[in-house]
Design a protein around this motif. Structure first.
Motif, PDB file in Angstrom:
ATOM      1  N   GLY A  70       0.882  -1.152   0.150  1.00 54.75           N
ATOM      2  CA  GLY A  70      -0.066  -0.173   0.035  1.00 54.75           C
ATOM      3  C   GLY A  70       0.963   1.171  -0.081  1.00 54.75           C
ATOM      4  N   LYS A  71       0.328   2.338  -0.325  1.00 50.07           N
ATOM      5  CA  LYS A  71       0.937   3.693  -0.773  1.00 50.07           C
ATOM      6  C   LYS A  71       1.884   3.883   0.641  1.00 50.07           C
ATOM      7  CE  LYS A  71      -2.662   7.025   0.649  1.00 50.07           C
ATOM      8  NZ  LYS A  71      -3.322   6.067   1.368  1.00 50.07           N
ATOM      9  N   ASP A  72       1.362   3.920   1.983  1.00 49.55           N
ATOM     10  CA  ASP A  72       1.967   4.649   3.114  1.00 49.55           C
ATOM     11  C   ASP A  72       3.052   3.451   3.236  1.00 49.55           C
ATOM     12  OD1 ASP A  72       0.196   6.711   3.810  1.00 49.55           O
ATOM     13  OD2 ASP A  72      -1.344   5.038   4.247  1.00 49.55           O
ATOM     14  N   SER A  73       3.199   2.269   3.117  1.00 48.73           N
ATOM     15  CA  SER A  73       4.292   1.405   3.506  1.00 48.73           C
ATOM     16  C   SER A  73       5.058   1.220   2.142  1.00 48.73           C
ATOM     17  CB  SER A  73       3.689  -0.097   3.470  1.00 48.73           C
ATOM     18  OG  SER A  73       3.246  -0.770   2.296  1.00 48.73           O
ATOM     19  N   VAL A  74       4.578   1.712   1.272  1.00 50.63           N
ATOM     20  CA  VAL A  74       5.863   1.812   0.002  1.00 50.63           C
ATOM     21  C   VAL A  74       6.570   3.246   0.291  1.00 50.63           C
ATOM     22  CG1 VAL A  74       5.900   2.612  -2.322  1.00 50.63           C
ATOM     23  CG2 VAL A  74       4.211   0.899  -1.719  1.00 50.63           C
ATOM     24  N   ARG A 277      -8.266   4.678  -2.689  1.00 55.35           N
ATOM     25  CA  ARG A 277      -7.341   5.565  -1.949  1.00 55.35           C
ATOM     26  C   ARG A 277      -6.491   5.066  -0.899  1.00 55.35           C
ATOM     27  NH1 ARG A 277     -11.182  10.284   0.254  1.00 55.35           N
ATOM     28  NH2 ARG A 277      -9.315  11.022   1.202  1.00 55.35           N
ATOM     29  N   THR A 278      -7.120   3.562  -0.592  1.00 61.70           N
ATOM     30  CA  THR A 278      -6.143   2.971   0.358  1.00 61.70           C
ATOM     31  C   THR A 278      -6.558   1.612  -0.155  1.00 61.70           C
ATOM     32  OG1 THR A 278      -6.041   2.250   2.585  1.00 61.70           O
ATOM     33  CG2 THR A 278      -8.351   2.768   2.162  1.00 61.70           C
ATOM     34  N   VAL A 279      -5.718   0.342   0.365  1.00 60.04           N
ATOM     35  CA  VAL A 279      -5.983  -0.775   0.084  1.00 60.04           C
ATOM     36  C   VAL A 279      -6.013  -1.787   1.224  1.00 60.04           C
ATOM     37  CG1 VAL A 279      -5.055  -0.705  -2.209  1.00 60.04           C
ATOM     38  CG2 VAL A 279      -3.396  -1.230  -0.610  1.00 60.04           C
ATOM     39  N   CYS A 284     -13.900  -5.346   2.183  1.00 54.19           N
ATOM     40  CA  CYS A 284     -14.130  -4.414   3.080  1.00 54.19           C
ATOM     41  C   CYS A 284     -13.469  -2.863   2.565  1.00 54.19           C
ATOM     42  CB  CYS A 284     -13.582  -4.375   4.532  1.00 54.19           C
ATOM     43  SG  CYS A 284     -11.961  -4.468   4.864  1.00 54.19           S
ATOM     44  N   THR A 285     -12.754  -2.829   1.388  1.00 50.87           N
ATOM     45  CA  THR A 285     -12.166  -1.754   1.008  1.00 50.87           C
ATOM     46  C   THR A 285     -12.936  -1.189  -0.207  1.00 50.87           C
ATOM     47  OG1 THR A 285      -9.955  -2.650   1.567  1.00 50.87           O
ATOM     48  CG2 THR A 285      -9.878  -0.777   0.158  1.00 50.87           C
ATOM     49  N   GLY A 286     -13.378  -0.137  -0.318  1.00 50.94           N
ATOM     50  CA  GLY A 286     -14.176   0.542  -1.148  1.00 50.94           C
ATOM     51  C   GLY A 286     -13.456   1.554  -2.018  1.00 50.94           C
ATOM     52  N   ALA A 287     -13.666   1.763  -3.501  1.00 48.77           N
ATOM     53  CA  ALA A 287     -13.341   2.518  -4.625  1.00 48.77           C
ATOM     54  C   ALA A 287     -13.838   3.868  -4.330  1.00 48.77           C
ATOM     55  CB  ALA A 287     -13.169   1.895  -5.786  1.00 48.77           C
ATOM     56  N   VAL A 288     -13.378   4.748  -4.951  1.00 47.99           N
ATOM     57  CA  VAL A 288     -14.022   5.937  -5.314  1.00 47.99           C
ATOM     58  C   VAL A 288     -14.139   6.434  -6.662  1.00 47.99           C
ATOM     59  CG1 VAL A 288     -13.536   6.956  -2.882  1.00 47.99           C
ATOM     60  CG2 VAL A 288     -11.849   7.304  -4.967  1.00 47.99           C
ATOM     61  N   GLU A 289     -15.230   6.975  -7.193  1.00 49.99           N
ATOM     62  CA  GLU A 289     -15.508   7.317  -8.610  1.00 49.99           C
ATOM     63  C   GLU A 289     -14.301   8.449  -8.840  1.00 49.99           C
ATOM     64  OE1 GLU A 289     -19.017   7.132 -10.856  1.00 49.99           O
ATOM     65  OE2 GLU A 289     -19.884   7.589  -8.963  1.00 49.99           O
ATOM     66  N   SER A 290     -13.701   8.227  -9.851  1.00 47.00           N
ATOM     67  CA  SER A 290     -12.319   9.177  -9.981  1.00 47.00           C
ATOM     68  C   SER A 290     -11.910   9.086 -11.545  1.00 47.00           C
ATOM     69  CB  SER A 290     -11.105   8.820  -9.185  1.00 47.00           C
ATOM     70  OG  SER A 290     -10.108   9.750  -9.479  1.00 47.00           O
ATOM     71  N   ASP A 291     -11.375  10.342 -12.085  1.00 52.03           N
ATOM     72  CA  ASP A 291     -10.680  10.329 -13.137  1.00 52.03           C
ATOM     73  C   ASP A 291      -9.206  10.535 -13.097  1.00 52.03           C
ATOM     74  OD1 ASP A 291     -10.998  13.015 -12.826  1.00 52.03           O
ATOM     75  OD2 ASP A 291     -12.084  13.569 -14.712  1.00 52.03           O
ATOM     76  N   ALA A 292      -8.746  10.447 -12.073  1.00 49.16           N
ATOM     77  CA  ALA A 292      -7.334  11.090 -11.619  1.00 49.16           C
ATOM     78  C   ALA A 292      -6.514   9.678 -12.126  1.00 49.16           C
ATOM     79  CB  ALA A 292      -7.003  11.048 -10.263  1.00 49.16           C
ATOM     80  N   ALA A 293      -6.000   9.886 -13.232  1.00 48.87           N
ATOM     81  CA  ALA A 293      -5.067   9.034 -13.739  1.00 48.87           C
ATOM     82  C   ALA A 293      -3.604   8.721 -13.525  1.00 48.87           C
ATOM     83  CB  ALA A 293      -5.479   8.910 -15.199  1.00 48.87           C
ATOM     84  N   THR A 308     -10.923  11.562   5.129  1.00 45.90           N
ATOM     85  CA  THR A 308      -9.625  10.589   4.989  1.00 45.90           C
ATOM     86  C   THR A 308      -9.818   9.372   4.109  1.00 45.90           C
ATOM     87  OG1 THR A 308      -9.970   9.547   6.904  1.00 45.90           O
ATOM     88  CG2 THR A 308      -8.965  11.651   7.198  1.00 45.90           C
ATOM     89  N   GLU A 309      -9.078   8.709   3.714  1.00 51.05           N
ATOM     90  CA  GLU A 309      -9.338   7.676   3.005  1.00 51.05           C
ATOM     91  C   GLU A 309      -9.762   6.376   3.537  1.00 51.05           C
ATOM     92  OE1 GLU A 309      -4.606   7.483   3.848  1.00 51.05           O
ATOM     93  OE2 GLU A 309      -6.185   9.028   3.958  1.00 51.05           O
ATOM     94  N   ARG A 310      -9.529   6.393   5.038  1.00 54.66           N
ATOM     95  CA  ARG A 310     -10.251   5.355   5.795  1.00 54.66           C
ATOM     96  C   ARG A 310     -11.778   5.543   6.082  1.00 54.66           C
ATOM     97  NH1 ARG A 310      -6.460   1.647   7.647  1.00 54.66           N
ATOM     98  NH2 ARG A 310      -8.158   0.403   8.648  1.00 54.66           N
ATOM     99  N   GLY A 311     -11.950   6.793   6.523  1.00 55.86           N
ATOM    100  CA  GLY A 311     -13.427   7.452   6.800  1.00 55.86           C
ATOM    101  C   GLY A 311     -14.138   7.006   5.445  1.00 55.86           C
ATOM    102  N   ALA A 312     -13.745   7.411   4.204  1.00 61.30           N
ATOM    103  CA  ALA A 312     -14.597   7.394   3.032  1.00 61.30           C
ATOM    104  C   ALA A 312     -14.462   5.804   2.395  1.00 61.30           C
ATOM    105  CB  ALA A 312     -13.720   8.387   2.105  1.00 61.30           C
TER     106      ALA A 312
END
Length: 333
Positions: A70-74, A277-279, A284-293, A308-312
């Motif tokens: 995941g991004k934070d551990s990376v 936003r998080t993995v 239990c991990t949801g995606a968000v609609e986005s066009d951020a490529a 925050t990513e966890r709250g969302a």
């Protein structure tokens, strides 16, 4: 110990020295090398995190770094590579694998470990279910089942310090925690019994059987993480960027269709352009609609977000108001 006032260069930690002088030396005394400057916010955060990693690694005998891909551990692993450059990272990495992880993240984890020549230890939740030490939850999510495999791995390998990628802005229980957090002989956390951390002084001392959790990214925000990823050119699993995926709506989140995440009656499968936003556990991990490529697109998107990513996007944090704190008291990340 005085507060650190310099930072390592924002480049590949394995790059060649600059003009015969290591970049570390050139920035340890900027004025002497003709490029004195004030530190940016990212420079300061980077320097603080590298200080924490070095100090704790020097104090402990058998530290380990939690690495899921995941991004934070990376980012934390990237900082560890900088902290000890040109030597390799001097401790192993540990992943508590739920068995429900995204395939893209596992592939990225393995490729990163191989590239950096790290030793990877894996604690498998599936193994615990297979031999009866754990049972599947009624809701299907396995994230809360990670605690026992984590604690057993710590005991088995005699790890006395565990680096984690938790940030204070993620969730209120994490906001309570110190950079260096003591765990008792049962791996448990007492939020009412924490050590003061004044002037960047960190105390990892512990009795036999205890260990410490260490959070070098405590003072970073999600936006800081993404700005740093952009600045450093850090690679991430592809699902952090916009892509088309079959999803269905549940509890205000888009869950991916997969072997461990299936729609219930009345939940319609749709193809949407989403990103994560998080993995974590797919169930239990949801995606968000986005066009951020691109990274730049994500930076703009995160800057405008009010959650925050966890709250969302994390259903496991919605089990109760104190879901994360309860799990942390039991020994969770």
């Amino acid at each position: 110990m005085s507060a650190i006032t310099t930072t390592l260069p924002s480049r590949d930690p394995h790059a060649e020295p600059l003009n015969g002088v290591s970049r570390l030396a050139s920035q340890a005394n900027p004025a002497a090398y003709g490029h004195g400057r004030r530190l940016s916010q990212l420079d300061t955060l980077e320097a603080e995190s590298i200080l924490v990693i070095r100090e704790i690694a020097a104090e402990l005998e058998r530290p380990v770094l939690l690495f899921s891909g995941g991004k934070d551990s990376v980012v934390m692993l990237h900082l560890a590579a900088k902290a000890f450059w040109p030597a390799p990272v001097p401790f192993p990495v540990l992943h508590v694998d739920t068995g429900h992880n995204f395939p893209e993240v596992l592939a990225f984890r393995d490729a990163t470990v191989e590239r950096l020549g790290l030793r990877l230890e894996v604690a498998s939740v599936q193994d615990y279910i297979d031999d009866g030490r754990l049972r599947e939850r009624a809701d299907g999510t396995r994230n809360p089942l990670q605690t026992q495999p984590l604690l057993d791995a710590i005991a088995q390998h005699r790890f006395d310090g565990v680096f984690g990628g938790g940030r204070r802005d993620e969730e209120k229980a994490r906001a309570k925690e110190r950079v260096v957090s003591l765990r008792d002989e049962f791996g448990q956390w007492d939020p009412k019994n924490q050590r003061p951390e004044l002037w960047n002084l960190f105390n990892p001392r512990h009795r036999p059987g205890e260990h410490v959790r260490v959070f070098p990214l405590s003072n970073w925000t999600e936006l800081d993480i993404w700005r740093y990823i952009e600045r450093e050119g850090i690679e991430l699993p592809s699902l952090y960027y916009a892509h088309e995926r079959e999803v269905f709506a549940r509890d205000g989140m888009w869950l991916a269709v997969g072997p461990h995440s299936q729609p219930r009656d009345g939940e319609v499968v749709q193809t949407r352009q989403v990103r994560y936003r998080t993995v974590g556990d797919m169930s239990c991990t949801g995606a968000v609609e986005s066009d951020a490529a691109t990274v730049a697109d994500v930076v703009v998107e995160v800057a405008a977000s009010t959650l925050t990513e966890r709250g969302a996007t994390r259903a496991d944090d919605r089990i109760s108001e104190a879901a994360m704190e309860d799990r942390k008291k039991e020994g969770y990340f």
